[in-house]
Enzyme design. Sequence first.
Site, PDB file in Angstrom:
ATOM      1  CE  LYS A   1      -0.462  -0.015   5.054  1.00  0.00           C
ATOM      2  NZ  LYS A   1      -1.401  -0.028   6.191  1.00  0.00           N
TER       3      LYS A   1
ATOM      4  NE  ARG B   1      -6.767   0.128  11.485  1.00  0.00           N
ATOM      5  CZ  ARG B   1      -5.596   0.063  10.870  1.00  0.00           C
ATOM      6  NH1 ARG B   1      -4.892   1.164  10.682  1.00  0.00           N
ATOM      7  NH2 ARG B   1      -5.098  -1.078  10.440  1.00  0.00           N
TER       8      ARG B   1
ATOM      9  CE1 TYR C   1       9.793  32.615   0.949  1.00  0.00           C
ATOM     10  CE2 TYR C   1      10.374  30.283   1.029  1.00  0.00           C
ATOM     11  CZ  TYR C   1       9.908  31.379   0.328  1.00  0.00           C
ATOM     12  OH  TYR C   1       9.553  31.248  -0.991  1.00  0.00           O
TER      13      TYR C   1
ATOM     14  CG  MET D   1       6.959  23.929  -2.726  1.00  0.00           C
ATOM     15  SD  MET D   1       5.630  24.710  -3.666  1.00  0.00           S
ATOM     16  CE  MET D   1       4.570  25.308  -2.350  1.00  0.00           C
TER      17      MET D   1
END
EC number: 5.1.1.1
Length: 387
Positions: free
Chosen positions: A38, A136, A267, A316
């Site tokens: 997964k 769950r 930043y 980013m």
Amino acid sequence: MFKHLRPVWAEIDLDKLVYNMQQIKNICKGREIIAVVKADAYGHGALDIAPILLENGATRLAVAVLNEAIELRRGGIDAPIMVLGFTPDSLIETSLKYNIEQTVYSYEIAKEISEVAVKSNRVAKIHIALDTGMGRIGFLPDKESIDKIYKLSKLPNIQIEGIFSHFASADEQDKTYTKLQFNKFLWVCNSLEERGIDIKIRHIANSAAIIDMPELHLEGVRPGIIMYGYYPSSEVNKGKLDLKPVMSLKTTIVHIKNMEKGKYISYGREFKTEKESIIATLPVGYADGYSRSLYDKGGKIILKEQLAPLVGRICMDQCMIDVSHIEDVKIGDEVILMGENKGIKMTAEEIGNLLGTINYEVTCMISKRVPRVYIRDGNIVGIRNYV
């Protein structure tokens, strides 16, 4: 390193993957290995990882959602694939079309699957999920659930392939709760057997239970993080399984500049040079899955067999490192963001510890804009570019 790629890549060492699978096979002694792929094989690339797993001992695959299973089918994987989580009613027909094994945790879900299977003249293979203490999805371990499972077993075109549950704390040293869960699981399995329900595979052992609790292996086991070279926690017995991390995250230096004392970097002007410094820029940032929090947590990279600190906030698409203490640094030099080199480590384990999270999350964070480069015997055998 790769002229046709941006100079950021995740290097996947298939020899280490094979090595880890051999370790798992040795400890599981003939059980069915349901390889969990997964989240794009925990960030390693499911389409390229799954065939290697199947060639080296895995007999089945498990994913979280249907689209992950369909991707594997379209990629030529014909081994049994189960979806561990929820699939909407609207996608049941698609699931049957691709011969995907669904998880069932209510009679209503089974009834809907049965109706679609009858209409499409197909047999639906399902796995019964039990909630033995995770909270769950899953049937609760009680008599009412036994009755419901018995009832759904009689639905037309339904074939119960397996029954499973998931441990909440098998990776902890104290196994009391895990044993309690296992006993609940066995009670349901035995109760169903007494009602004449034949179940092919019972599977509950996750990575931690595979390592520490061989008595819980049953017919099938579900390795996840251990296939990719990491332990599920620091509390499992690492001496039972030797693992090698499969993924490294790498980049190259694209800019170098000398900066005077008192200059700001990135930043927010949070970092200020305390002396004349040599600062290198790397073309990688949090959009690539390289966490913005690493600067605040003291993150470092590996360059020329030395650690170099991140300076200033991670942007980013870029970040900066201080290389003042490293000799002969040049543009194009390879940098290891995640991995190791001659005993110097900054693996997903170390990064996870810095971030206050787990190795699973670190590898899963690596974004799709980072190409996966597959290595075998020291040679590139495949490259997957997602964008």
